[in-house]
Design an enzyme around this catalytic site. Structure first.
Site, PDB file in Angstrom:
ATOM      1  N   HIS A   1       0.768  -1.129  -0.062  1.00  0.00           N
ATOM      2  CA  HIS A   1      -0.110   0.024   0.002  1.00  0.00           C
ATOM      3  C   HIS A   1       0.955   1.235  -0.168  1.00  0.00           C
ATOM      4  O   HIS A   1       0.372   2.287  -0.342  1.00  0.00           O
ATOM      5  CB  HIS A   1      -1.040   0.018   1.321  1.00  0.00           C
ATOM      6  CG  HIS A   1      -2.110  -1.141   0.867  1.00  0.00           C
ATOM      7  ND1 HIS A   1      -2.091  -2.468   1.429  1.00  0.00           N
ATOM      8  CD2 HIS A   1      -3.214  -0.752   0.151  1.00  0.00           C
ATOM      9  CE1 HIS A   1      -3.245  -2.741   1.106  1.00  0.00           C
ATOM     10  NE2 HIS A   1      -3.822  -2.164   0.258  1.00  0.00           N
TER      11      HIS A   1
ATOM     12  N   ARG B   1      -9.925   4.223  -1.816  1.00  0.00           N
ATOM     13  CA  ARG B   1      -9.596   3.525  -0.731  1.00  0.00           C
ATOM     14  C   ARG B   1      -9.889   4.010   0.823  1.00  0.00           C
ATOM     15  O   ARG B   1      -9.075   4.635   1.255  1.00  0.00           O
ATOM     16  CB  ARG B   1      -8.179   3.229  -0.851  1.00  0.00           C
ATOM     17  CG  ARG B   1      -7.749   2.104  -1.931  1.00  0.00           C
ATOM     18  CD  ARG B   1      -6.335   1.699  -1.752  1.00  0.00           C
ATOM     19  NE  ARG B   1      -5.944   0.680  -2.579  1.00  0.00           N
ATOM     20  CZ  ARG B   1      -5.473   0.777  -4.111  1.00  0.00           C
ATOM     21  NH1 ARG B   1      -5.270   1.876  -4.453  1.00  0.00           N
ATOM     22  NH2 ARG B   1      -5.139  -0.507  -4.447  1.00  0.00           N
TER      23      ARG B   1
ATOM     24  N   GLU C   1     -11.464 -10.332  -4.806  1.00  0.00           N
ATOM     25  CA  GLU C   1      -9.956 -10.468  -4.515  1.00  0.00           C
ATOM     26  C   GLU C   1      -9.598 -11.852  -4.040  1.00  0.00           C
ATOM     27  O   GLU C   1      -8.506 -12.035  -3.402  1.00  0.00           O
ATOM     28  CB  GLU C   1      -9.986  -9.488  -3.318  1.00  0.00           C
ATOM     29  CG  GLU C   1      -9.930  -8.142  -3.676  1.00  0.00           C
ATOM     30  CD  GLU C   1      -9.896  -7.069  -2.597  1.00  0.00           C
ATOM     31  OE1 GLU C   1      -8.937  -6.246  -2.598  1.00  0.00           O
ATOM     32  OE2 GLU C   1     -10.918  -7.015  -1.596  1.00  0.00           O
TER      33      GLU C   1
ATOM     34  N   ASN D   1      -4.503  -7.190  -6.856  1.00  0.00           N
ATOM     35  CA  ASN D   1      -3.209  -7.378  -5.979  1.00  0.00           C
ATOM     36  C   ASN D   1      -3.461  -8.449  -4.758  1.00  0.00           C
ATOM     37  O   ASN D   1      -2.777  -9.283  -4.788  1.00  0.00           O
ATOM     38  CB  ASN D   1      -3.114  -5.803  -5.303  1.00  0.00           C
ATOM     39  CG  ASN D   1      -2.897  -4.862  -6.009  1.00  0.00           C
ATOM     40  OD1 ASN D   1      -2.666  -5.090  -7.328  1.00  0.00           O
ATOM     41  ND2 ASN D   1      -3.332  -3.665  -5.617  1.00  0.00           N
TER      42      ASN D   1
ATOM     43  N   ARG E   1       2.038 -10.708  -1.091  1.00  0.00           N
ATOM     44  CA  ARG E   1       2.314  -9.631  -1.915  1.00  0.00           C
ATOM     45  C   ARG E   1       3.166  -8.592  -1.211  1.00  0.00           C
ATOM     46  O   ARG E   1       3.779  -7.710  -2.101  1.00  0.00           O
ATOM     47  CB  ARG E   1       1.090  -8.775  -2.070  1.00  0.00           C
ATOM     48  CG  ARG E   1       0.177  -8.081  -0.961  1.00  0.00           C
ATOM     49  CD  ARG E   1      -1.170  -7.560  -1.159  1.00  0.00           C
ATOM     50  NE  ARG E   1      -1.150  -6.302  -1.625  1.00  0.00           N
ATOM     51  CZ  ARG E   1      -2.282  -5.637  -1.719  1.00  0.00           C
ATOM     52  NH1 ARG E   1      -3.501  -5.982  -1.831  1.00  0.00           N
ATOM     53  NH2 ARG E   1      -2.289  -4.406  -2.284  1.00  0.00           N
TER      54      ARG E   1
ATOM     55  N   CYS F   1      -9.568  -3.168 -10.813  1.00  0.00           N
ATOM     56  CA  CYS F   1      -8.648  -1.694 -10.069  1.00  0.00           C
ATOM     57  C   CYS F   1      -7.587  -2.270  -9.536  1.00  0.00           C
ATOM     58  O   CYS F   1      -7.068  -1.276  -8.718  1.00  0.00           O
ATOM     59  CB  CYS F   1      -9.768  -1.041  -9.038  1.00  0.00           C
ATOM     60  SG  CYS F   1     -10.336  -2.282  -7.603  1.00  0.00           S
TER      61      CYS F   1
HETATM   62  C1  PEP Z   1      -6.342  -5.089  -4.967  1.00  0.00           C
HETATM   63  O1  PEP Z   1      -6.213  -5.969  -4.101  1.00  0.00           O
HETATM   64  O2  PEP Z   1      -5.914  -5.293  -6.028  1.00  0.00           O
HETATM   65  C2  PEP Z   1      -6.881  -3.882  -4.378  1.00  0.00           C
HETATM   66  C3  PEP Z   1      -7.443  -2.825  -5.340  1.00  0.00           C
HETATM   67  O3  PEP Z   1      -7.231  -3.492  -3.136  1.00  0.00           O
HETATM   68  P1  PEP Z   1      -5.639  -3.086  -2.296  1.00  0.00           P
HETATM   69  O4  PEP Z   1      -4.656  -2.957  -3.122  1.00  0.00           O
HETATM   70  O5  PEP Z   1      -6.097  -1.662  -1.530  1.00  0.00           O
HETATM   71  O6  PEP Z   1      -5.926  -4.133  -1.195  1.00  0.00           O
HETATM   72 MG    MG Z   2      -7.148  -5.719  -1.945  1.00  0.00          MG
END
Ligand code: PEP
Ligand code: MG
Length: 555
Positions: A200, A310, A445, A468, A479, A516
């Site tokens: 993040h 977010r 997700e 992500n 990640r 996204c």
């Molecule tokens: C994702 O997981 O791709 C997403 C857009 O949410 P975040 O990156 O805030 O976890």
């Molecule tokens: Mg996410």
């Protein structure tokens, strides 16, 4: 120059997570090693000298708090700014100062010892007053003591987020809340010892348009204050450059900026015309943002809507849960700025790497697989309802949509819907306006959500794929772990297949699907995503123009 510096490798490489170049002085934030490695100062012995050190540190922290209050007022609100103002006032409290003097002059403690003992004594007094408000201030005092101790060691506190000069900030790692608190006006670039492209912090750096290099290993704290040249696009950092190197770098940066400006001017001619593929399919080009201040940039770069707000970033910048009013004002700000364009607010995605200490959640062995996002919201309904009420109230002002993160089951959607209806009932009874047709969507997700897209599509209006997390949960690859970045890079295929299957199921029920996550900004994948039937792509504002162009080139 110091021989140790000369001995260290001068060209450092890392992972460039937000492109661009910047030259400037390095500033090491919260570098514990630096404080420990630094030569011992000749220890002041007299109480007067210790009082002098302590007074200077108290003043430094007060200044940091004042700056933070000011910035919080502008970017979040008056109520939150008050938290920092109260902290500043606590440091001026006569009883606290008396306690500090006593520890120093009567008991002969050092400045560090005095602040620790003085704060303990003062906390005990507050705690004994049987006033819940004052009792809660004891936690603030503990934080303040830590901040003062850091100031005594010459370390700027991330809490204060005061950058002493325009700098390339160096940190071991930064949490999203630390990043959001940074003074953007003095931040030329960001360098972290650890970190990954989909963390993040990296996402925030991109949104802020700040060149950032992560995972550089470590840097010798002796470079603190020295000039360096950061080329995040080439993924390098040159330490202590020669004059010729600096000059050549600055000339190159200027040349590249001029080319980028010309490119942007060309992209602007594409304007906000709908992005149509060669075969005439419309793909919506939306932006990912963290707060209202980013809408201007998103609109300037051609965002047709906000595909991902977010919402947790606002919570991360605070020390306690925001009130419904605070949230309402933050959402109203975005909605009003976006006019009739759609804004998708993703509900609180706390947990995993976005911890909110004030929620007091139990520590977990595997936080990414634990209580996060919708799981927290459904377990702490009052927190969720506060946010849903604020979203509903803001929906009366424009075109809002609400989206749930980390869904795995239809039951979660049903329970969330029920809470939303409850909030609607309450607002109706209170005579408060809201959009009765508020669009309701979920994120994909988890592989479970992708595989269940057909069932889930019966419950919601739209979907957005968070690649992500979908990548992390599909590949079982953290990640945050830089060692797995290559694995993730090479294995997008299973995720693309999940997206394709979900898109077919969703279109069969008349819903729409967006992407996204960071994959949406990867121009190598645009054609594939478009072919899979994705209706909307949402990316950080800097990527909007090139994505728009890439879509128009797709078949
Ligand atoms: C994702 O997981 O791709 C997403 C857009 O949410 P975040 O990156 O805030 O976890
Ligand atoms: Mg996410």
């Amino acid at each position: 120059m110091d021989t140790r510096k000369r001995a260290e490798r001068r060209l450092v490489s890392g992972i460039g997570v937000s492109g661009g170049c910047a030259a400037g002085r390095l500033f090491f934030l919260r570098s514990e090693e630096k404080a420990e490695d630094a030569p011992e100062k000749s220890a002041p012995t007299s109480s007067e000298e210790e009082w002098e050190r302590l007074s200077v540190a108290l003043e430094k922290v007060k200044t940091e708090l004042a700056v933070l209050a000011e910035r919080t007022q502008t970017s979040v609100g008056e109520e939150e700014a008050g938290i920092f103002r109260i902290h500043g006032m606590l440091l001026e409290d006569d009883d606290l100062l008396d306690a500090l003097r006593e520890e120093l002059f009567r008991k002969g403690k050092s400045a560090e010892g005095a602040i620790e003992a003085g704060v303990d004594r003062f906390s005990a007094i507050l705690g004994a007053l049987d006033d819940p408000y004052l009792a809660a201030r004891t936690a603030d005092l503990a934080d303040l003591a830590a901040q003062v101790k850091r100031a005594l060691r010459g370390i700027s506190s991330a809490e204060g987020a005061v950058l002493p000069y325009p700098c390339l900030l160096v940190a071991e790692d930064l949490s999203p809340s630390e990043t959001i608190l940074l003074d953007r006006s003095s931040l030329l670039g960001l360098i972290t010892f650890r970190g990954t492209p989909s963390s993040h912090t990296a996402i925030l750096a991109r949104a802020m348009g700040i060149p950032a290099l992560v995972n550089v290993g470590s840097l010798d704290p002796l470079y603190d204050g020295e000039t360096a040249l950061l080329d995040a696009t080439a993924e390098t950092l040159l330490l202590a450059p020669t004059e010729e190197e600096e000059l050549a770098f600055l000339e190159r940066v200027e040349r590249e900026r001029r080319i980028a400006r010309e490119h942007e001017a060309y992209l602007r001619t594409l304007g906000e015309r709908p992005a149509l593929t060669q075969s005439g399919r419309r793909v919506l080009i939306y932006a990912n943002i963290g707060d209202g201040s980013e809408t201007e940039n998103a609109l300037a770069k051609g965002a047709e809507g906000i595909g991902l707000l977010r919402s947790e970033f606002l919570y991360l910048g605070l020390r306690e849960l925001p009130s419904e009013e605070t949230l309402f004002h933050a959402y109203a700000d975005v909605v009003l700025r976006m006019g009739d364009r759609r804004t998708v607010i993703r509900t609180l995605d706390a947990g995993a790497d976005k911890q909110l200490p004030y929620l007091g959640l139990a520590e977990e062995e595997n936080p990414a697989l634990g209580m996060r996002a919708i799981r927290i919201c459904l377990a702490r309904r009052e927190i969720f309802k506060t946010q849903l009420r604020a979203i509903l109230r803001a929906s009366a002002l424009g075109r809002l949509a609400v989206m749930l993160p980390m869904i795995v089951s239809p039951k979660e959607v049903e329970a969330s819907r029920a809470l939303l209806s409850e909030c609607m009932e309450e607002l109706r009874a209170e005579g408060k306006a809201f959009d009765r047709e508020l669009e309701f969507g979920i994120m994909i997700e988890t592989p479970a959500a992708a595989l269940r897209a057909r069932e889930l599509a019966e419950q919601v209006d739209f979907f957005s794929v968070g690649t992500n997390d979908l990548l992390q949960y599909t590949l079982a690859a953290d990640r945050q772990n830089p060692l797995l970045a290559q694995l993730c890079e090479e294995n997008a295929e299973p995720v693309l297949r999940l997206i394709g299957e979900a898109a077919d199921a969703i279109h069969a029920t008349g819903g729409w699907i967006g992407v996204c996550g960071e994959m949406a900004a990867d121009l190598r994948l645009t054609q594939r995503l478009v072919s899979l039937g994705v209706d909307e792509l949402s990316v950080a504002p800097p990527y909007l123009p090139s994505l728009r162009r890439r879509v128009t080139e797709c078949e």
